[in-house]
Design an enzyme around this catalytic site. Structure first.
Site, mmCIF file in Angstrom:
data_model
loop_
_atom_site.group_PDB
_atom_site.id
_atom_site.type_symbol
_atom_site.label_atom_id
_atom_site.label_comp_id
_atom_site.label_asym_id
_atom_site.label_seq_id
_atom_site.Cartn_x
_atom_site.Cartn_y
_atom_site.Cartn_z
ATOM 1 N N LYS A 22 0.825 -1.215 0.000
ATOM 2 C CA LYS A 22 0.000 0.000 0.000
ATOM 3 C C LYS A 22 0.853 1.257 0.000
ATOM 4 O O LYS A 22 0.638 2.174 -0.794
ATOM 5 C CB LYS A 22 -0.895 -0.014 1.251
ATOM 6 C CG LYS A 22 -1.523 1.342 1.580
ATOM 7 C CD LYS A 22 -2.498 1.261 2.731
ATOM 8 C CE LYS A 22 -1.983 1.732 4.059
ATOM 9 N NZ LYS A 22 -1.810 3.188 4.183
ATOM 10 N N ARG A 92 -4.900 10.776 4.107
ATOM 11 C CA ARG A 92 -3.849 11.755 4.265
ATOM 12 C C ARG A 92 -2.788 11.656 3.163
ATOM 13 O O ARG A 92 -2.196 12.654 2.747
ATOM 14 C CB ARG A 92 -3.219 11.495 5.638
ATOM 15 C CG ARG A 92 -2.288 12.505 6.111
ATOM 16 C CD ARG A 92 -1.616 11.996 7.368
ATOM 17 N NE ARG A 92 -0.195 12.235 7.268
ATOM 18 C CZ ARG A 92 0.366 13.371 7.567
ATOM 19 N NH1 ARG A 92 -0.334 14.352 8.046
ATOM 20 N NH2 ARG A 92 1.669 13.540 7.418
ATOM 21 N N CYS A 116 -5.935 13.220 12.861
ATOM 22 C CA CYS A 116 -5.810 11.849 12.395
ATOM 23 C C CYS A 116 -5.901 10.934 13.590
ATOM 24 O O CYS A 116 -5.489 11.293 14.682
ATOM 25 C CB CYS A 116 -4.472 11.690 11.702
ATOM 26 S SG CYS A 116 -4.005 10.000 11.489
ATOM 27 N N ASP A 304 3.788 0.626 12.262
ATOM 28 C CA ASP A 304 2.566 0.037 11.707
ATOM 29 C C ASP A 304 2.367 -1.426 12.126
ATOM 30 O O ASP A 304 1.352 -2.022 11.772
ATOM 31 C CB ASP A 304 2.576 0.133 10.169
ATOM 32 C CG ASP A 304 2.290 1.547 9.689
ATOM 33 O OD1 ASP A 304 1.986 2.419 10.528
ATOM 34 O OD2 ASP A 304 2.379 1.793 8.465
HETATM 35 C C1 UD1 Z 1 4.057 6.757 6.384
HETATM 36 C C2 UD1 Z 1 3.115 5.594 6.216
HETATM 37 C C3 UD1 Z 1 2.539 5.173 7.557
HETATM 38 C C4 UD1 Z 1 3.658 4.898 8.536
HETATM 39 C C5 UD1 Z 1 4.625 6.064 8.594
HETATM 40 C C6 UD1 Z 1 5.826 5.797 9.484
HETATM 41 C C7 UD1 Z 1 2.181 6.004 4.030
HETATM 42 C C8 UD1 Z 1 0.970 6.298 3.206
HETATM 43 N N1 UD1 Z 1 2.018 5.990 5.344
HETATM 44 O O1 UD1 Z 1 3.273 7.836 6.888
HETATM 45 O O2 UD1 Z 1 1.750 4.006 7.361
HETATM 46 O O3 UD1 Z 1 3.089 4.712 9.825
HETATM 47 O O4 UD1 Z 1 5.092 6.377 7.289
HETATM 48 O O5 UD1 Z 1 6.482 4.653 9.066
HETATM 49 O O6 UD1 Z 1 3.247 5.731 3.502
HETATM 50 N N2 UD1 Z 1 5.909 14.498 10.922
HETATM 51 C C9 UD1 Z 1 5.958 15.842 11.235
HETATM 52 N N3 UD1 Z 1 5.965 16.751 10.218
HETATM 53 C C10 UD1 Z 1 5.903 16.379 8.906
HETATM 54 C C11 UD1 Z 1 5.863 14.998 8.583
HETATM 55 C C12 UD1 Z 1 5.860 14.079 9.624
HETATM 56 O O7 UD1 Z 1 6.004 16.211 12.401
HETATM 57 O O8 UD1 Z 1 5.919 17.251 8.032
HETATM 58 C C13 UD1 Z 1 5.900 13.490 11.999
HETATM 59 C C14 UD1 Z 1 4.579 12.725 12.032
HETATM 60 O O9 UD1 Z 1 3.628 13.449 12.750
HETATM 61 C C15 UD1 Z 1 4.985 11.447 12.707
HETATM 62 C C16 UD1 Z 1 6.427 11.245 12.201
HETATM 63 O O10 UD1 Z 1 6.871 12.512 11.735
HETATM 64 O O11 UD1 Z 1 5.010 11.626 14.085
HETATM 65 C C17 UD1 Z 1 6.553 10.218 11.104
HETATM 66 O O12 UD1 Z 1 5.724 10.554 10.031
HETATM 67 P P1 UD1 Z 1 6.055 10.169 8.528
HETATM 68 O O13 UD1 Z 1 7.272 9.320 8.476
HETATM 69 O O14 UD1 Z 1 5.998 11.389 7.709
HETATM 70 O O15 UD1 Z 1 4.802 9.244 8.167
HETATM 71 P P2 UD1 Z 1 3.875 9.317 6.894
HETATM 72 O O16 UD1 Z 1 4.698 9.514 5.669
HETATM 73 O O17 UD1 Z 1 2.734 10.230 7.155
#
Ligand code: UD1
Length: 416
Positions: A22, A92, A116, A304
């Protein structure tokens, strides 16, 4: 609302086929926007998040054909520039069209993702990176507007190895002028997928899978054809199913290296795991020891899979200390597990799970995707009948969850 009924404590035996990842396919679908023509993606799972991304691509003017597990994306010379609220609020990952559209059109409008289920998930790292690449960003009426005459390659140091930010910035930088380096980049296997797909489209990217990614911008990209890697989180979920229920469960295809942190924890718990090429078999008596673990960015233990292994630990011998370091609220299923007899104490982002000798089936409600998987797994290990009520979370990420578990002998089915 769908209701899944599980009669627990049935041993599982057989092979579960693993679908495409996914978290890779959604990004490849977004990347396809960057080149006019028809891109083709194989091994695409039938899950709601893919259908939502299909809807988003359609609103941007893309022609979509989805047959069996192959997606054909016909991207026009003209494409839209807005990801509307009704789609971003459903998923998202819609924000992953920002980088591609900014790279290709020099402008994009995306609804701000709201709250979320698993805690705060801001997009500040994405926006900061786009600004460094030269974009002007403003927020108005719940939307983010980004605009740029020409993206310019730059050195970006991420504050945290965010998966989404790494991918979004890679995609934008692929069409920037000059070279971009992303430091402290996320190292997840899905990032390598994005790199490979973009390179097949004519991009010049290297370093994915390490913490420095170097992108030499090119002027245009062309369509590509790609087969998605197996979903390591889906595979991990069924490995834990085998461990909890007992029996002999084989997963195929998998890339064993992608689940090595889970294999290590299962073995530490006393479960036998055998690995052979693209196959993993979990042998379990249903009896295992408690282990401690914390979620971390890849190659650490994946956030996850934390809820699923936590469900497993409720039936372990001993006490398990678990720590979630990635999200602020990954414990929404804990109150439901307690209703099944689990003994769990929460303190901030840590959980102390005192294994109990049995769980008892109950009616439980799915709060989010992976927490829902954890409740299904708890149901497989519980005495009696568990009813899992779900308003669509599981379908977002698991292709045919109920059918696949039935295929290895679980007593599970939908209630009318
Ligand atoms: C992706 C995965 C999700 C997985 C996550 C971490 C997809 C569609 N989803 O989510 O299933 O749980 O990676 O392995 O690929 N953060 C910030 N600012 C930002 C971006 C992130 O503070 O601009 C924080 C988030 O709130 C979170 C952490 O960084 O606490 C990790 O997020 P991130 O690695 O970006 O996860 P996603 O890409 O959203």
């Amino acid at each position: 609302m769908r209701r899944i009924r599980i009669n627990g404590r049935r041993q599982l035996k057989g092979l579960i086929p693993i679908s495409g990842a996914k978290n890779a396919v959604l990004k490849l679908m977004a990347a396809a926007l960057m080149a006019p023509g028809e891109s083709v993606i194989h091994n695409v799972p039938h899950i709601q998040d893919v259908f939502t991304m299909v809807d988003l691509l359609k609103t941007l003017g893309v022609g979509v054909q989805f047959e069996e597990n192959t997606l054909r994306l016909a991207v026009g010379e003209q494409i839209g520039e807005e990801a509307p609220h009704e789609l971003v609020r459903k998923m998202r990952a819609s924000i992953q069209v920002m980088g591609p559209l900014l790279g290709r059109l020099g402008r994009v409008r995306v609804s701000l993702p709201g709250g979320c289920a698993i805690g705060e998930r801001p997009i500040d790292f994405h926006l900061k990176g786009f600004k460094q690449l030269g974009a002007q960003i403003r927020e108005e009426h719940g939307y983010i507007y980004a605009e740029v005459k020409e993206l310019r390659g730059v050195d970006i140091q991420l504050d945290y190895p965010s998966v989404g930010a790494t991918e979004n910035l890679m995609m934008a930088a692929a069409l920037a002028k000059g070279t971009t380096q992303i430091r402290n980049a996320a190292r997840e296997p899905e990032i390598i997928e994005v790199q490979n797909f973009l390179n097949q489209m004519g991009a010049r990217i290297r370093g994915a899978g390490t913490d420095v990614i170097r992108i030499d911008g090119v002027e245009t990209l062309h369509p590509a054809e790609h087969t998605v890697i197996p979903d390591r989180i889906e595979a991990g979920t069924y490995m834990v199913a085998g461990a909890i229920a007992g029996g002999e469960v084989t997963l195929q295809p998998v890339i064993p290296q992608h689940v090595s942190s889970l294999i290590a924890k299962l073995e530490e718990a006393g479960i036998e795991v055998s690995v052979e090429d693209d196959k993993i078999t979990v042998y379990s008596t249903g009896s295992y020891r408690a282990v401690n673990f914390q979620s971390l960015p890849y190659p650490g233990f994946p956030t996850d899979l934390l809820p699923q292994v936590m469900a497993m630990m409720t039936l372990a011998k001993g006490t398990s200390v678990i720590r979630e370091t990635v999200y602020t609220n990954r414990y929404k299923h804990v109150s439901e597990l307690r209703r099944m007899g689990a003994n769990i104490i929460l303190a901030d982002r840590s959980a102390v799970v005192q294994g109990v000798s049995a769980l008892s089936g109950a009616e439980v409600v799915v709060p989010d995707l992976r927490a829902g998987a954890a409740l299904v797994l708890a149901g497989l290990g519980a005495h009696g009948t568990t009813i899992v009520e779900d308003d669509g979370h599981l379908d977002r990420g698991y292709d045919n969850l109920v059918g696949k578990l039935q295929g290895v002998g679980a007593e599970i089915g939908f209630l009318e």
